[in-house]
Design an enzyme around this catalytic site. Structure first.
Site, PDB file in Angstrom:
ATOM      1  N   SER A 241      39.065  34.245  26.936  1.00 55.00           N
ATOM      2  CA  SER A 241      38.118  35.105  26.220  1.00 55.00           C
ATOM      3  C   SER A 241      38.016  36.506  26.815  1.00 55.00           C
ATOM      4  CB  SER A 241      36.726  34.461  26.191  1.00 55.00           C
ATOM      5  OG  SER A 241      36.209  34.308  27.505  1.00 55.00           O
TER       6      SER A 241
ATOM      7  N   TYR B 106      42.927  35.648  30.768  1.00 58.10           N
ATOM      8  CA  TYR B 106      43.938  34.967  29.959  1.00 58.10           C
ATOM      9  C   TYR B 106      43.322  34.185  28.795  1.00 58.10           C
ATOM     10  CZ  TYR B 106      42.292  31.045  32.806  1.00 58.10           C
ATOM     11  OH  TYR B 106      41.499  30.121  33.439  1.00 58.10           O
TER      12      TYR B 106
ATOM     13  N   PHE C  90      42.196  39.529  36.184  1.00 56.80           N
ATOM     14  CA  PHE C  90      43.098  39.110  35.110  1.00 56.80           C
ATOM     15  C   PHE C  90      42.388  38.144  34.175  1.00 56.80           C
ATOM     16  CE2 PHE C  90      46.336  36.091  33.438  1.00 56.80           C
ATOM     17  CZ  PHE C  90      47.070  36.984  32.667  1.00 56.80           C
TER      18      PHE C  90
ATOM     19  N   GLU D 295      31.674  32.306  34.251  1.00 55.23           N
ATOM     20  CA  GLU D 295      32.741  31.334  34.507  1.00 55.23           C
ATOM     21  C   GLU D 295      32.264  30.169  35.376  1.00 55.23           C
ATOM     22  OE1 GLU D 295      35.445  31.872  32.914  1.00 55.23           O
ATOM     23  OE2 GLU D 295      35.151  33.957  32.340  1.00 55.23           O
TER      24      GLU D 295
END
Length: 251
Positions: free
Chosen positions: A17, A15, A13, A104
Site C-alpha cells: 500500500s 511494496y 521501500f 505496520e
C-alpha cells in the site's frame, strides 16, 4: 544530512500500500526494485483490510531461499520485487518512523535491504509532488517543491546507484503469516473481506494498478492472477444477486 538528534535522512521501500499511499513528509519518491524476495498475499490483516474476527489478506515479502522450500500454487515469481522508495528528511525521520510503526504494527518488523532505482528510460516524465497530499498511483519520480527549505541540504536528484532501504516485512515467524494459499480460495476470501481501511479487494486492485504504472517491467503475476480471480468472484456474486432479484420480482 543529520539533524540535532543525530538522525540522518531515511530511505523507505514500499511494496504494498505504500506504493500508492505514501508516508508523510517524503521529499523524493523513486520507483525501483529489490532482489532476493518474493511478494505474496500471505499476511493476515486484522487492522486495515479485515478485523480480528475476520482478517483480510495483504502482502508481505518472503526470502526467495525460504520461498523455494515451500509448495506455492503460483510456482514462479519475478526475480525483482518492484515498488517505490521514499526519502524522508532527517528532521522528520522520528515522526515518520512512529507513524509507520503504528501503520505496520500488525505483524511487520523492520528490515534493511539494497534498493535499485529503475532505469530512467522506462519511467514517465518527472513530475512535482502533489500539493494536495492525494495518494500516488503513477510510476513517477516525484520531487519536493521548487523552493525547498534553506535548512535542507538533500539533493533533489534521484539516486543512480543502490541505496540501503528500510522495509517492513511480515516474517514467517510472525503470528499473522499464513504461508502458501490456494489462489482461488484466497481470491474468494479477499472478495468478501473488509476492515477500517476499506474493502480488501480495493487493496488488491490498487496494488495491481500501481505496479502496472511503475515501469514496463514491474508486473507481478501473483497479483495479476489474484485480481483476475477476485473480479470473477465479484461478477459471480453480482450475477447471483441479480438473478435472485429477478426471481423475487417474478420477471
Amino acid at each position: 544530512m543529520a539533524n540535532d538528534s543525530g538522525e540522518t535522512d531515511l530511505w523507505l521501500f514500499g511494496y504494498g500500500s505504500l506504493i500508492w499511499k505514501p508516508p508523510p513528509h517524503y521529499d523524493l519518491r523513486v520507483p525501483g526494485y529489490i532482489e532476493g524476495y518474493v511478494r505474496r498475499f500471505w499476511q493476515a490483516s486484522e487492522d486495515h483490510r479485515g478485523t480480528p474476527e475476520a482478517p483480510g489478506r495483504v502482502v508481505t515479502l518472503i526470502a526467495r531461499e525460504h520461498w523455494e522450500t515451500l509448495t506455492d500454487h503460483h510456482a514462479s515469481a519475478p526475480p525483482k520485487v518492484w515498488g517505490a522508495a521514499y526519502r524522508i528528511p532527517s528532521t522528520h525521520v522520528a515522526e515518520v518512523k512512529e507513524y509507520l510503526d503504528i501503520r505496520e504494527i500488525n505483524g511487520y518488523s523492520i528490515q534493511y535491504t539494497p534498493f535499485t532505482p529503475a532505469n530512467q528510460s522506462t519511467l514517465p516524465t518527472l513530475s512535482s509532488k502533489p500539493s494536495n497530499g492525494n495518494p500516488i498511483s503513477q510510476g513517477l519520480i516525484t520531487h519536493p517543491p521548487p523552493h525547498p527549505s534553506p535548512s535542507s541540504s538533500s539533493s533533489s536528484s534521484p539516486p543512480s546507484a543502490q541505496i540501503n532501504c528500510l522495509v517492513y516485512i511480515g516474517l514467517p515467524n510472525n503470528p499473522q503469516f499464513l504461508g502458501p494459499q490456494n489462489p482461488q480460495l484466497l481470491a474468494e476470501h479477499i472478495a468478501q473481506s473488509q476492515g477500517p481501511s476499506g474493502l480488501n479487494s480495493e487493496y488488491l486492485y490498487q496494488l495491481e494498478k500501481a505496479l502496472d504504472a511503475l515501469s514496463e517491467e514491474s508486473g507481478d503475476e501473483h497479483v495479476w492472477d489474484l485480481a483476475r480471480r477476485c473480479r470473477e468472484v465479484e461478477r459471480g456474486e453480482k450475477g447471483k444477486v441479480e438473478k435472485g432479484e429477478v426471481e423475487r420480482n417474478g420477471v
